[in-house]
Design an enzyme around this catalytic site. Structure first.
Site, mmCIF file in Angstrom:
data_model
loop_
_atom_site.group_PDB
_atom_site.id
_atom_site.type_symbol
_atom_site.label_atom_id
_atom_site.label_comp_id
_atom_site.label_asym_id
_atom_site.label_seq_id
_atom_site.Cartn_x
_atom_site.Cartn_y
_atom_site.Cartn_z
ATOM 1 N N GLY B 41 0.797 -1.224 0.000
ATOM 2 C CA GLY B 41 0.000 0.000 0.000
ATOM 3 C C GLY B 41 0.827 1.270 0.000
ATOM 4 O O GLY B 41 0.293 2.347 -0.200
ATOM 5 N N CYS B 250 -27.486 -9.830 -17.156
ATOM 6 C CA CYS B 250 -26.826 -9.569 -18.432
ATOM 7 C C CYS B 250 -27.694 -10.057 -19.595
ATOM 8 O O CYS B 250 -28.173 -11.194 -19.592
ATOM 9 C CB CYS B 250 -25.467 -10.265 -18.462
ATOM 10 S SG CYS B 250 -24.668 -10.190 -20.079
ATOM 11 N N CYS B 253 -25.489 -13.081 -21.452
ATOM 12 C CA CYS B 253 -25.171 -14.359 -20.808
ATOM 13 C C CYS B 253 -26.063 -14.648 -19.607
ATOM 14 O O CYS B 253 -26.009 -15.725 -19.033
ATOM 15 C CB CYS B 253 -23.707 -14.400 -20.382
ATOM 16 S SG CYS B 253 -23.343 -13.403 -18.923
ATOM 17 N N CYS B 275 -22.621 -7.600 -19.402
ATOM 18 C CA CYS B 275 -21.420 -7.721 -18.586
ATOM 19 C C CYS B 275 -20.346 -6.773 -19.110
ATOM 20 O O CYS B 275 -20.170 -6.650 -20.322
ATOM 21 C CB CYS B 275 -20.853 -9.132 -18.659
ATOM 22 S SG CYS B 275 -21.871 -10.375 -17.902
ATOM 23 N N CYS B 281 -18.242 -12.955 -19.971
ATOM 24 C CA CYS B 281 -19.538 -13.026 -20.624
ATOM 25 C C CYS B 281 -19.518 -14.064 -21.747
ATOM 26 O O CYS B 281 -20.397 -14.920 -21.849
ATOM 27 C CB CYS B 281 -19.904 -11.653 -21.171
ATOM 28 S SG CYS B 281 -21.614 -11.492 -21.670
#
Lengths: 264, 285
Positions: B41, B250, B253, B275, B281
């Site tokens: 970080g 979606c 899909c 998606c 997808c």
């Protein structure tokens, strides 16, 4: 430990021979004093006499060239403010101390709401409950006599007096023991000044605060402070109880200062 | 890991060093990456180079990828989740040419995935490296403009101001309205900007088995989240962190779990949700 730091037992803040130069020019010279718990100490003097430099040295914002400042913390004994690590000094500054600037814009976050301004110190020490933080902020807003419905307004929409009161609330929310104030009523009109002085006097008394107050206004000093130091050219020329200094000034400069008050 | 053997002069008709950057630059970037991995970080400054594309198009990500890529790697590049957007296609082609690596659009087959704005829906696994393109690495930048001050705040872990911004968001909008670039606490120590991924992807960063590297080209910073490192999205006790939800699924899909893009498909304002991760997808159709 307190012995080697040269502080007097029982004093909250002890300055010893604090000296600060800027490019060779002395801003404050050899200032020593003790501040006792519950006491309000005033520093008066004309512009350029080193009042604000001294205040910044005391609050650890600038490092003096010589001398020391000892502070008796709530839990860990007496510490030398300028020998502390930066982390501890900053922690001290946002928990046990407060600093009220003359210009509220310097002491506030102008881009966020009043509530967020007051809540910042709480969040900085780990408060993570929105409802509680907001409740405390609303409570403090009321204590500094600002309408509760201004809680979500930005300080940019506040008047000068309200900003100053908000700044006071933001500093006192963490329950500090010592507050540094740099001309808290400078630049405000007299009726607003009077309200803020009234508020400050009440808060100092109720919360048993100690304070160091820098001002050039002897009226403010008379109202708020117990003890007074008069500075000229970076040095303290006279000190004593406020009434004593103002009613029976000894030093020529103090006499001139007292004589300069415009009679109403 | 990178192939550090003698530079190959046959690359791209001998015009460039392997993976475009010269070896010294790659060493410098690798050193920055090692430091970043060691301090999760923490933003490590590095000597960012001019790249053959403008700042903001992924110069940071490309430099990180160039420093870690080797001949036996398989590279996938996504932009907003899609493999077939202009930027993704050109970066993929760039590395195919200058680093002679195999490229893929399949998340599972990739060893290095360079991404902008998304984390793939398919869970990543050990050994994979996710390279993020970062525009503004400093999470506190919008709150504190001074670099000296933000560095101090990180050093001293003084993160009250970040919480103030979340407070302000709730006070103004009734909820934490930040929906992308949502700040996270890495390993309980540093607050990090996860780059402009939707907050939907934040939970995927937490204890991910893949290594995450973040490269900011304009600001010249690299930071990292090593595998299995805790990453916590900031929140309040009474306003906990939550991700986006859609009532639709979606249109292609039928996925109900993935991040959906909303598209206007005709002049009458007909809307379609699909998606954003094209590989995910396609794999489900």
């Amino acid at each position: 430990m307190s012995g080697e730091l040269g502080s007097s037992d029982g004093a909250l803040l002890s300055a010893r021979n604090v000296t600060k130069r800027f490019a060779g020019r002395v801003a404050c010279r050899d200032v020593s004093f003790d501040l006792w718990p519950g006491e309000v100490l005033g520093i008066v003097g004309e512009s350029g006499s080193g009042k604000t430099t001294l205040l910044n040295c005391l609050a650890g914002r600038i490092t003096p060239d010589a001398g020391s400042v000892a502070y008796a913390t709530a839990s860990t004994g007496t510490v030398d403010v300028h020998r502390l690590s930066e982390a501890r000094r900053r922690l001290l500054a946002r928990t046990e101390w407060g600093f009220v600037n003359q210009d509220a814009r310097e002491g506030l976050r102008m881009g966020v709401s009043a509530g967020a301004n007051i809540g910042e110190r709480l969040m900085a020490v780990g408060a993570r409950h929105y409802g509680d933080i907001r409740g405390t902020a609303a409570d403090w807003l009321a204590r500094v006599e600002i309408d509760g419905d201004r809680l979500d307004d930005r300080p940019a929409t506040f008047s000068g007096g309200m900003r100053q009161r908000l700044q006071i609330a933001r500093n006192l929310v963490s329950g500090p023991r010592l507050v540094f104030m740099d001309e808290p009523t400078g630049g405000l009109d007299v009726s607003v000044q009077a309200r803020i002085l009234d508020l400050l006097r009440g808060l100092v008394e109720r919360l048993h605060l100690s304070a160091v107050l820098v001002t050039h206004d002897l009226g403010v000093a008379r109202l708020l402070t117990h003890r007074l130091m008069v500075m000229q050219g970076g040095a303290v020329v006279e000190e004593g109880l406020t009434d004593q200094v103002l009613d029976d000034p000894q030093h020529a400069y103090t006499q001139m200062l007292v004589a300069s008050i415009l009679p109403v | 890991m990178p192939d550090t053997s003698t530079p190959d002069t046959t690359i791209a008709e001998g015009a460039y060093n392997y993976a475009y950057l010269d070896e010294q630059t790659k060493r410098m970037i690798r050193r920055a990456i090692l430091k970043a991995v060691a301090v999760p970080g923490y933003q490590v400054p590095f000597g960012g180079r001019e790249m053959p594309l403008p700042y903001g198009w992924g110069t940071g990500g490309i430099q990180v990828t160039a420093a870690i890529i080797g001949r036996d790697d398989t590279l996938k590049v996504i932009d907003q989740g899609a493999d077939d957007t202009t930027n993704a296609v050109s970066i993929r082609r760039f590395f195919a040419r200058v680093a002679e690596v195999a490229t893929t659009t399949c998340t599972e087959d990739a060893t290095v995935i360079q991404t902008r704005h998304r984390v793939p829906e398919t869970p990543l696994k050990e050994g994979q490296i996710l390279v993020f393109q970062v525009p503004i690495p400093e999470p506190l930048r919008m709150l504190e403009p001074r670099e000296t001050e933000t560095r101090t705040l990180h050093a001293l872990s003084e993160y009250g101001v970040m919480q103030v911004s979340l407070y302000e968001s709730i006070a103004r909008h009734g909820r934490i309205s930040k929906s992308y670039n949502y700040p996270v606490m890495v390993n309980g120590r540093y607050i990090m900007s996860p780059s402009p991924i939707p907050k939907f992807d934040n939970p995927k960063l937490d204890r991910s088995p893949a290594l995450q590297l973040y490269g900011a080209g304009r600001e010249k910073r690299i930071y990292a989240v090593p595998p299995h490192t805790p990453v916590k999205s900031l929140d309040f006790d009474d306003h906990p962190f939550e991700v986006e939800h859609w009532s639709e699924c979606c249109a292609l899909c039928g996925s109900k779990e993935s991040f959906l893009d909303e598209m206007i498909v005709d002049d009458a304002g007909k809307r379609l949700f699909v998606c954003s991760d094209t590989d995910y997808c396609e794999g489900r159709r």
